[in-house]
Motif scaffolding. Structure first.
Motif, short mmCIF file in Angstrom:
data_model
loop_
_atom_site.label_atom_id
_atom_site.label_comp_id
_atom_site.label_asym_id
_atom_site.label_seq_id
_atom_site.Cartn_x
_atom_site.Cartn_y
_atom_site.Cartn_z
N MET B 141 0.82 -1.22 0.00
CA MET B 141 0.00 0.00 0.00
C MET B 141 0.84 1.26 0.00
SD MET B 141 -2.81 -0.96 2.88
CE MET B 141 -3.57 -2.57 2.91
N VAL B 142 2.10 1.15 0.43
CA VAL B 142 2.88 2.37 0.65
C VAL B 142 3.10 3.20 -0.62
CG1 VAL B 142 5.06 3.31 1.48
CG2 VAL B 142 3.94 1.46 2.73
N PRO B 143 3.58 2.60 -1.72
CA PRO B 143 3.80 3.47 -2.88
C PRO B 143 2.54 4.18 -3.39
CG PRO B 143 4.93 1.37 -3.15
CD PRO B 143 4.05 1.23 -1.96
N PRO B 144 1.41 3.47 -3.56
CA PRO B 144 0.23 4.24 -3.98
C PRO B 144 -0.22 5.24 -2.93
CG PRO B 144 -0.30 1.90 -3.68
CD PRO B 144 1.17 2.02 -3.56
N ALA B 145 -0.02 4.92 -1.65
CA ALA B 145 -0.38 5.88 -0.61
C ALA B 145 0.47 7.14 -0.74
CB ALA B 145 -0.22 5.26 0.77
N GLY B 146 1.73 6.97 -1.11
CA GLY B 146 2.60 8.13 -1.32
C GLY B 146 2.07 9.02 -2.43
N ASN B 147 1.64 8.38 -3.52
CA ASN B 147 1.06 9.16 -4.62
C ASN B 147 -0.19 9.89 -4.17
OD1 ASN B 147 3.01 8.44 -6.44
ND2 ASN B 147 1.88 6.67 -7.22
N LEU B 148 -1.02 9.21 -3.38
CA LEU B 148 -2.25 9.85 -2.89
C LEU B 148 -1.91 11.03 -1.98
CD1 LEU B 148 -4.73 6.92 -2.16
CD2 LEU B 148 -4.68 8.52 -4.07
N ALA B 149 -0.87 10.88 -1.17
CA ALA B 149 -0.48 11.98 -0.27
C ALA B 149 -0.08 13.20 -1.09
CB ALA B 149 0.65 11.54 0.64
N ILE B 150 0.61 12.97 -2.21
CA ILE B 150 0.99 14.10 -3.05
C ILE B 150 -0.24 14.71 -3.71
CG2 ILE B 150 2.26 14.73 -5.14
CD1 ILE B 150 4.45 12.81 -4.20
N GLU B 151 -1.17 13.85 -4.15
CA GLU B 151 -2.42 14.38 -4.71
C GLU B 151 -3.15 15.22 -3.67
OE1 GLU B 151 -3.46 14.22 -7.90
OE2 GLU B 151 -1.53 13.25 -8.27
N ALA B 195 7.75 20.33 -0.95
CA ALA B 195 6.88 19.59 -0.02
C ALA B 195 6.57 18.20 -0.58
CB ALA B 195 5.60 20.37 0.24
N ALA B 196 6.35 18.13 -1.89
CA ALA B 196 6.05 16.84 -2.51
C ALA B 196 7.26 15.91 -2.44
CB ALA B 196 5.62 17.04 -3.96
N ARG B 197 8.46 16.47 -2.70
CA ARG B 197 9.70 15.68 -2.59
C ARG B 197 9.82 15.10 -1.19
NH1 ARG B 197 11.79 14.07 -7.00
NH2 ARG B 197 9.77 13.30 -6.39
N PHE B 198 9.49 15.94 -0.21
CA PHE B 198 9.59 15.53 1.18
C PHE B 198 8.68 14.32 1.43
CE2 PHE B 198 8.23 15.85 5.62
CZ PHE B 198 9.47 15.78 6.24
N ILE B 199 7.47 14.39 0.89
CA ILE B 199 6.55 13.26 1.06
C ILE B 199 7.12 12.01 0.39
CG2 ILE B 199 4.29 12.36 0.39
CD1 ILE B 199 3.18 15.18 0.73
N THR B 200 7.60 12.17 -0.84
CA THR B 200 8.17 11.02 -1.56
C THR B 200 9.29 10.38 -0.75
OG1 THR B 200 7.75 12.25 -3.58
CG2 THR B 200 9.11 10.29 -3.78
N HIS B 201 10.15 11.25 -0.24
CA HIS B 201 11.29 10.79 0.54
C HIS B 201 10.82 10.01 1.78
CE1 HIS B 201 15.35 10.88 2.07
NE2 HIS B 201 14.88 11.29 3.24
N MET B 203 7.97 8.55 2.31
CA MET B 203 7.30 7.30 1.96
C MET B 203 8.33 6.23 1.58
SD MET B 203 4.12 7.18 2.39
CE MET B 203 2.73 8.21 2.74
N GLY B 204 9.41 6.68 0.93
CA GLY B 204 10.48 5.74 0.59
C GLY B 204 11.08 5.14 1.84
N ARG B 205 11.29 5.98 2.85
CA ARG B 205 11.85 5.47 4.11
C ARG B 205 10.89 4.52 4.79
NH1 ARG B 205 15.61 9.54 7.24
NH2 ARG B 205 15.21 7.95 8.80
N LEU B 206 9.61 4.89 4.77
CA LEU B 206 8.60 4.03 5.39
C LEU B 206 8.59 2.66 4.72
CD1 LEU B 206 6.24 3.63 7.33
CD2 LEU B 206 4.73 4.60 5.59
N GLU B 207 8.69 2.68 3.38
CA GLU B 207 8.65 1.43 2.65
C GLU B 207 9.84 0.55 3.02
OE1 GLU B 207 8.56 1.97 -1.54
OE2 GLU B 207 8.11 -0.13 -1.95
#
Ligand code: ATP
Ligand code: MG
Lengths: 221, 221, 257
Positions: B141-151, B195-201, B203-207
């Motif tokens: 779920m993490v990668p799509p959740a990351g995309n949703l967070a950016i949306e 801010a979006a980069r920060f979220i991506t980053h 989420m990557g760590r979480l994954e």
């Protein structure tokens, strides 16, 4: 206060007129998105390295920033640099560029789905890069991504009401004006919501049909 | 240039509100996504139906229309929430609907064998879901959740249209005052991008954290 | 006699792996050359360099008397395409274009690349199809063919460009055993007919012995043994060739079981 059916019926024609503008803007925006997105995907895969890299960064940037700001940016900046577009044309351009970034990623998934062997067979027969794209790669890469592109068409349709922010008389703008005049926002906004819901659900059904026909490649992109 | 730096504090003030709304809405979305995603597949009929209706309505219309409806139309039905609560609630509901589909998809992708293994060990349906299936699905779920967070982050720009002075709103005000459109909007776009980069980053760590020390169980690597 | 293909002191690396080292090979026009050797010895790489799908790092490669590669210099795209017309390639995994009919697979390149009229190209394509025994499958899509049929179409497709040099990279390796014969039969006809220079990378030793004028055994990116089939396959001199042939024959025995 309750929902006034008579009032709703009275404003429906005006809203439908607005909806026509919305649909037109979506359709034209999608034409921009599909062509620009394809160009970006092809350049990214087959263009010079520096250009491919720049396009990749551009796509990333467009995807990580709000469409609303991009819309304002074009709306205020284009006239300053001497490009006079109507609000509607500006909106179509913004929608097109924004969704081109998403479409480019979808196309890329489709292009990656074409095996190396296909490129090599084309090269061994002497095809030029352009012929290879046109005759060998794209005919294989595009059909599987049609459903995913369809999903973005629906997403763009739902985003088109944003154009109300730059005074385009699409359906939401009509609803806002109608509501402000009568101090009744309930009926116009509810009607707009129902219109979008109905069209989105119908489109989702259509896309499921496309998925059955073309498979689901590129959906995850 | 010094002048554009002078605008920064004002914009950062707006960014704070933007991030506040993003985080609160994300928390709400997370809860809604799990509840609705599970309910749609595993709850008794009426609840599952309710979850499906919620998901379809909020996915079928756009966040902007939802914001307008809750802000302008709902008060006419006697429910007045205020702009900030409306923003958090609507954006949370909107993201939650998309998130529910992510949860449902990820759980559906866990192989039957995992359910059967859990059942054979004496777990009930709920226990199997909680102890065996959900933890495996969470990683997917993490990668799509990351995309949703950016949306979601991008969607917060819409709250400027219901009077909240977020980053987008401040940009508009500054633009009207200084007419330095290009600088302001580029600055704002960059802030959203960061801010979006920060979220991506994150989420990557979480994954990586979730994936640590885990073989892929029944999931394909 | 003029040379169709010449590798002169060619070196080729992929990152850290040295695939070809001081590799020399001359192929006279019209020769049928079989290349054998263990997996990873660089056989495919030799063909792919000759087809201009892959460049080199050092040395020089000439195709039909013209320089194709020289050191790391890469000829301009247009030049490369012109040189590619001198060679045709048949791949292990066929690489037919799945969205074109069998016939279009064959006529498309002559029309688009060689500028031949559509009608003439189609006539030629039909002739080639009957030569490989598939005249009645012209309208089929590649998906509807068996592996052996696909490979025969791929051979016809490459021949349609009438290249003086044909490169065959393990064209029977991906086939079910019962289909190997039909493809080898087509290759045999082609060899008998003469006129075309053929390079065949193959694991079919008996077939190689039968149709090749010359056999090259490669190992570790070099030519280890080079001579007529009666020598290299029949009575190898080099210990490494012997070891390889012994292991291949054992493999064949195992498969026959
Ligand atoms: N594109 C590439 N990138 C990295 N390494 C490669 C590449 N192509 C080939 N190699 C390596 O080069 C070496 C020679 O490969 P090549 O395909 O020429 O061998 P081969 O003799 O054809 O083997 P096989 O009988 O298995 O087909 C191998 O070690 C292979 O792993
Ligand atoms: Mg090989």
């Amino acid at each position: 206060m309750t929902f006034d059916w008579a009032y709703a019926a009275a404003i429906l024609p005006a809203l439908l007129e607005g909806l026509v503008i919305t649909v037109q803007a979506t359709a034209l925006g999608m034409v921009v998105a599909l062509t620009l997105g394809l160009a970006m995907a092809v350049v990214r895969q087959g263009g010079p390295r520096w250009l491919g890299w720049s396009v990749g960064q551009f796509i990333e940037f467009v995807r990580s920033t709000p469409l609303l700001i991009q819309l304002y940016f074009l709306f205020y900046v284009l006239p300053e640099i001497g490009v006079a577009l109507s609000p509607l044309a500006t909106g179509i351009l913004a929608l097109g560029v924004h969704y081109a970034a998403y479409c480019a990623e979808v196309y890329r998934a489709g292009i990656n789905g074409v095996s190396r062997g296909q490129w090599e067979a084309a090269a061994s027969l002497g095809f030029s890069p352009w012929q290879t794209w046109r005759r060998v790669v794209l005919p294989q890469a595009l059909p599987p991504v049609i459903p995913a592109l369809g999903n973005y068409l629906v997403a763009m349709f739902k985003d088109t009401p944003l154009l109300s922010a730059i005074t385009v008389m699409e359906v939401l703008q009509v609803a806002k004006i109608t509501g402000a005049e009568s101090f009744r926002y309930l009926e116009p906004l509810t009607l707009v919501g129902v219109m979008f819901l109905a069209l989105s659900l119908a489109a989702a059904q259509l896309i499921r049909g496309l998925e059955r026909r073309f498979g689901r490649l590129g959906r995850a992109a | 240039m010094t002048d554009s730096l002078a605008m920064l504090p004002l914009l950062l003030e707006g960014l704070r509100l933007t991030l506040q709304i993003t985080v609160l809405a994300a928390v709400l979305a997370l809860v809604l996504a799990i509840v609705a995603g599970l309910a749609r597949s595993y709850a008794p009929r009426p609840l599952a139906w309710l979850a499906a209706t919620y998901v379809e309505i909020f996915r079928g219309t756009s966040a902007l229309i939802q914001l307008f409806w809750f802000f302008f139309a709902l008060p006419l039905l006697g429910v007045e929430l205020g702009a900030f609560v409306t923003a958090v609630l609507v954006l949370g509901l909107n993201s939650g609907a998309y998130g529910a589909e992510v949860v449902r998809g990820a759980i559906g992708a866990v192989p039957r064998g995992q359910w059967e293994a859990a059942t054979s060990l004496g777990y009930g349906r709920l226990g199997a879901l909680r102890r065996v299936v959900f933890p495996q699905a969470a990683l997917a779920m993490v990668p799509p959740a990351g995309n949703l967070a950016i949306e979601l982050l991008k969607n917060t720009a819409l709250v400027s249209m219901i009077t909240l002075s977020d980053l987008t709103f401040r940009a508009q005000i500054l633009r009207a005052e200084t007419l330095r459109t290009v600088e302001i909007f580029i600055l704002v776009l960059v802030l959203y991008y960061l801010a979006a980069r920060f979220i991506t980053h994150g989420m990557g760590r979480l994954e990586r954290h979730l994936a640590r020390g885990r073989d892929h169980g029944g999931l394909a690597p | 006699m003029s040379l169709a293909l010449a590798f002169r002191d060619v070196g080729k690396r992929f990152g850290e792996t040295r695939v070809l080292e001081a590799f020399d090979l001359e192929v006279p026009s019209g020769e049928k050359l079989a290349i054998i050797g263990p997996s990873g010895s660089g056989k495919s790489t030799v063909l792919r360099i000759a087809m201009a799908l892959e460049g080199i790092d050092t040395g020089r490669v000439e195709l039909m008397g013209e320089t194709l590669w020289e050191g790391t210099r890469r000829p301009p795209e247009r030049e490369l395409r012109r040189l590619r017309l001198q060679a045709g390639m048949v791949f292990q995994h066929f690489n037919l274009f799945p969205h074109m009919s069998v016939l279009e697979n064959i006529w498309r390149a002559p029309v688009d690349v060689a500028g031949i009229g559509r009608e003439e190209a189609e006539t030629r394509a039909r002739e080639l199809l009957s030569r490989v025994g598939l005249a009645e499958r012209a309208e089929a899509m590649p998906d509807q063919l068996s592996g052996g049929q696909k490979q025969r179409v791929a051979i016809a497709r490459a021949l349609a460009m009438r290249p003086p040099v044909m490169l065959f990279d393990e064209v029977t390796s991906a086939l079910d055993p019962e289909m190997v014969g039909e493809v080898l039969g087509v290759l045999r006809d082609l060899a008998d007919q003469g006129g075309i220079t053929m390079l065949l990378v193959t694991h079919e030793m008996q077939f190689a012995a039968e149709i090749a004028d010359r056999v090259v055994f490669m190992d570790g990116g070099r030519v280890v043994e080079d001579g007529p089939p009666s020598q290299v396959i029949g009575a190898p001199v080099e210990p490494r060739t012997r070891a390889f042939l012994a292991s291949v024959l054992r493999g064949a025995d195992v498969r026959a079981d």
